[in-house]
Design a protein around this motif. Structure first.
Motif, PDB file in Angstrom:
ATOM      1  N   HIS A  86     -82.695  19.624 -34.666  1.00  0.00           N
ATOM      2  CA  HIS A  86     -82.477  21.021 -34.716  1.00  0.00           C
ATOM      3  C   HIS A  86     -82.601  21.466 -36.236  1.00  0.00           C
ATOM      4  CE1 HIS A  86     -81.984  22.500 -30.864  1.00  0.00           C
ATOM      5  NE2 HIS A  86     -80.944  21.618 -30.738  1.00  0.00           N
ATOM      6  N   ARG A  90     -86.014  23.538 -38.436  1.00  0.00           N
ATOM      7  CA  ARG A  90     -85.441  25.253 -39.069  1.00  0.00           C
ATOM      8  C   ARG A  90     -85.525  25.017 -40.533  1.00  0.00           C
ATOM      9  NH1 ARG A  90     -80.191  26.094 -35.388  1.00  0.00           N
ATOM     10  NH2 ARG A  90     -81.252  26.157 -33.350  1.00  0.00           N
ATOM     11  N   ARG A 115     -90.156  27.363 -31.301  1.00  0.00           N
ATOM     12  CA  ARG A 115     -89.587  26.855 -30.258  1.00  0.00           C
ATOM     13  C   ARG A 115     -90.705  27.004 -29.311  1.00  0.00           C
ATOM     14  NH1 ARG A 115     -83.930  28.082 -29.266  1.00  0.00           N
ATOM     15  NH2 ARG A 115     -84.350  28.913 -27.245  1.00  0.00           N
ATOM     16  N   LYS A 158     -91.942  35.121 -25.081  1.00  0.00           N
ATOM     17  CA  LYS A 158     -90.701  34.366 -25.562  1.00  0.00           C
ATOM     18  C   LYS A 158     -90.209  34.454 -27.046  1.00  0.00           C
ATOM     19  CE  LYS A 158     -92.362  30.402 -22.839  1.00  0.00           C
ATOM     20  NZ  LYS A 158     -92.911  28.832 -23.165  1.00  0.00           N
ATOM     21  N   PHE A 162     -86.573  36.153 -27.873  1.00  0.00           N
ATOM     22  CA  PHE A 162     -85.762  35.544 -28.815  1.00  0.00           C
ATOM     23  C   PHE A 162     -85.307  36.229 -29.851  1.00  0.00           C
ATOM     24  CE2 PHE A 162     -83.615  31.616 -30.432  1.00  0.00           C
ATOM     25  CZ  PHE A 162     -83.967  31.933 -32.002  1.00  0.00           C
TER      26      PHE A 162
END
Lengths: 167, 149
Positions: A86, A90, A115, A158, A162
């Motif tokens: 993760h 990012r 994602r 999507k 988000f």
């Protein structure tokens, strides 16, 4: 290389690029990803290419590079732990918990794009190109126009869900 | 504007409609979360062409990995062929091995037995019928009351 030259000279290389992907991954889905990524890169670099340059060896080399690049990313994902994955996915500025609730839409957009699947992200960003129509996207990616539209819609929904959820 | 947003999210909007939507969103003073999401999406940067896409060459790595896959596939197919040969051979050999031995089968009180001593013993006692078979010496007959003095 103009748009029509691209469609005339690069698109017919699709079966060859598909074979490159199949020989490497032995799976149809990844082979299709290789083809789309290769065609996209050739499209984006079309200003540096001329028809006389011998497009076939260049396209083959790009396809092999894409295969190795995808393979390296997959290996990197396997070796990273969930938390490290993760963090690696990012930008550094997004790791603090508070930034996820930030009202900075651009920041959330970057996370949301990360994602998406590779093909969804490709279509989303390709659509941002100036003068990029759905038909041209279909020519570049080798997909049917209807598939382009539905996949683009899925990607946008999507991303939309988000960002809206985290604003 | 909501219709344009729906069309944008469905992936069927034209470039002109998207530019119109961008202008409309920038003119609104207070946007809803959904509208802000769409505004951010419309401002996404397109992909950039990188010079190394045309100059780098990973062909050696590619060839090495393809060769590795090919060898693994070859080993797999060889293993399957060997296993299949063993299974087939086993299936062919076992019945022949059973037939190669002399076997005497006697039906005693409705139950079969291959115990030779028992069979011979029963022949000496009293048997209603005996069925004996052998690959070298086939004896098939019905003995009735032969041991019944």
């Amino acid at each position: 290389m103009t748009q029509s030259e691209y469609i005339t000279h690069v698109e017919p290389l699709r079966p060859l690029l598909l074979r490159v992907g199949r020989d490497f991954f032995r799976r149809e889905e990844e082979a299709e990803d290789v083809v789309q990524e290769t065609l996209l890169r050739l499209w984006l670099c079309r200003d540096r290419l001329a028809v006389d340059d011998g497009l076939r060896p260049i396209a083959l080399r790009v396809a092999r590079n894409v295969c190795v690049s995808m393979w390296r990313k997959a290996r990197l994902r396997e070796t990273l732990t969930l938390e490290e994955g993760h963090a690696a996915g990012r930008p550094d500025s997004e790791q603090a918990d508070g930034r996820l609730l930030s009202d900075d839409g651009q920041l959330l957009l970057d996370i949301a794009l990360g994602r998406l699947s590779p093909s969804e992200r490709r279509l989303f960003l390709l659509r941002q190109e100036p003068d990029m129509s759905l038909d041209l996207m279909a020519s570049i990616t080798g997909m049917q126009p209807r598939s382009v539209s539905s996949k683009l819609s899925a990607a946008r929904r999507k991303v939309y869900d988000f960002i809206k959820q985290h604003l | 504007m909501n219709k344009l947003i729906d069309k944008y999210l469905s992936g069927t909007s034209t470039r002109e409609e998207e530019q119109t939507l961008r202008r409309m969103l920038s003119a609104v003073a207070s946007l809803t979360p959904g509208q802000r999401a769409v505004q951010a999406m419309l401002q996404a940067e397109p992909m950039q062409a990188l010079p190394q896409w045309l100059t780098e060459d990973d062909s050696a790595t590619y060839d090495c990995i393809v060769e590795r896959h090919h060898r693994a596939s070859l080993w797999r197919r060889t293993g399957i062929a060997v296993a299949a040969s063993l299974v087939l051979g086993f299936l062919l050999v076992v019945p022949r091995g059973g037939e190669a031995e002399n076997c005497a089968v006697a039906t005693i009180y409705g139950q079969e037995t291959t115990d030779e001593a028992l069979v011979l013993g029963m022949m000496e006692n009293t048997m209603q019928s005996v069925l004996a078979c052998s690959t070298t010496d086939h004896i098939e007959g019905q003995l009735t009351d032969i041991l019944n003095p």
